[in-house]
Enzyme design. Sequence first.
Site, PDB file in Angstrom:
ATOM      1  N   CYS A 233      47.584  56.918  95.760  1.00 29.62           N
ATOM      2  CA  CYS A 233      48.043  56.185  94.580  1.00 29.62           C
ATOM      3  C   CYS A 233      47.884  54.705  94.899  1.00 29.62           C
ATOM      4  O   CYS A 233      48.595  54.162  95.752  1.00 29.62           O
ATOM      5  CB  CYS A 233      49.501  56.520  94.259  1.00 29.62           C
ATOM      6  SG  CYS A 233      50.157  55.595  92.844  1.00 29.62           S
TER       7      CYS A 233
ATOM      8  N   CYS B  45      46.704  52.038  87.014  1.00 26.61           N
ATOM      9  CA  CYS B  45      46.288  52.952  88.081  1.00 26.61           C
ATOM     10  C   CYS B  45      45.280  52.220  88.950  1.00 26.61           C
ATOM     11  O   CYS B  45      44.160  51.931  88.505  1.00 26.61           O
ATOM     12  CB  CYS B  45      45.677  54.225  87.496  1.00 26.61           C
ATOM     13  SG  CYS B  45      45.106  55.388  88.773  1.00 26.61           S
TER      14      CYS B  45
ATOM     15  N   ASN C 236      42.247  60.715  94.914  1.00 26.20           N
ATOM     16  CA  ASN C 236      42.959  60.603  93.635  1.00 26.20           C
ATOM     17  C   ASN C 236      41.880  60.742  92.562  1.00 26.20           C
ATOM     18  O   ASN C 236      41.065  59.848  92.374  1.00 26.20           O
ATOM     19  CB  ASN C 236      43.643  59.251  93.582  1.00 26.20           C
ATOM     20  CG  ASN C 236      44.475  59.000  92.340  1.00 26.20           C
ATOM     21  OD1 ASN C 236      44.863  57.863  92.106  1.00 26.20           O
ATOM     22  ND2 ASN C 236      44.772  60.012  91.546  1.00 26.20           N
TER      23      ASN C 236
END
Length: 289
Positions: free
Chosen positions: A224, A77, A16
Amino acid sequence: MTGMTHHFLKMNGLGNDFVVLDLRREPLALTDALARAIANRETGIGCDQLITIEEPRNGGDAFMGIRNQDGGTVEACGNAARCIGKLILEETGKDAVIIETLGGNTVATRADAENIAVDMGEPRLKWNEIPLSEEFQDTRGIELEVGPLGNPIMHSPGVVNVGNPHAVFFVDDVDAIELDRIGPMLEHHPLFPERANISVAEVISPTHLKIRTWERGVGLTKACGTAACASTVAAIRRRKTERRITVSLPGGDLTVEWREADNHIYMTGAAALDYEGEIDPAKLLAGAA
């Protein structure tokens, strides 16, 4: 803006990937258009999210701003929290640092030489905290089906907010789900007024979950972190796993624990610096026009 360059870092957490701008040292008027230009993988640097490090706003060590590929601002995040946590830990020499986000504070510590642990705080589980557009008393599995009536491909997702909204569908085989086709529809489903991150989760064992995620404003992603946390909480609420598990994502594994003692979610995994360089915002905007 012409001729002015800004230093950036390219980092990733399990694939990511992020472009990181330290606005404490080099202020920049960051617009949605510029964020999209930087994130563009063809004409820009390319990333899943653009991350800014800013001066703390509420007594923490730094504020982390997050923009998705589409330029939109998001609240949290997990993978980026580990990356920024790694930078601020190295910068300050502290044993623990507080990373502020719009979704709340995250505490980052060193788990070992390779891995960073972050305290993602308490999950929000009420329908209006996620939020949903309709009231559901039990958010462990809401009324939502995908596929033919009476024989859905997947149904009854658990919904969780871990700084951002998530819907988690439990399936027999995550690789059999066409998430690139189904994800966009579900992200924008009327039930999710702020859109949602959509994950499919496969229970490998009581201590092992495998997931794939369609990330809000990004699309399919290798990893994620907030989805790993949300999926763990959803699995525990459905009595499918233990409280400390391995979550396997396309980009690698995370360790996630939802502790009963304090109701906080703890996520541990790698954070890596890929390279660094300079960007010229004016040229990027011109190239994206």
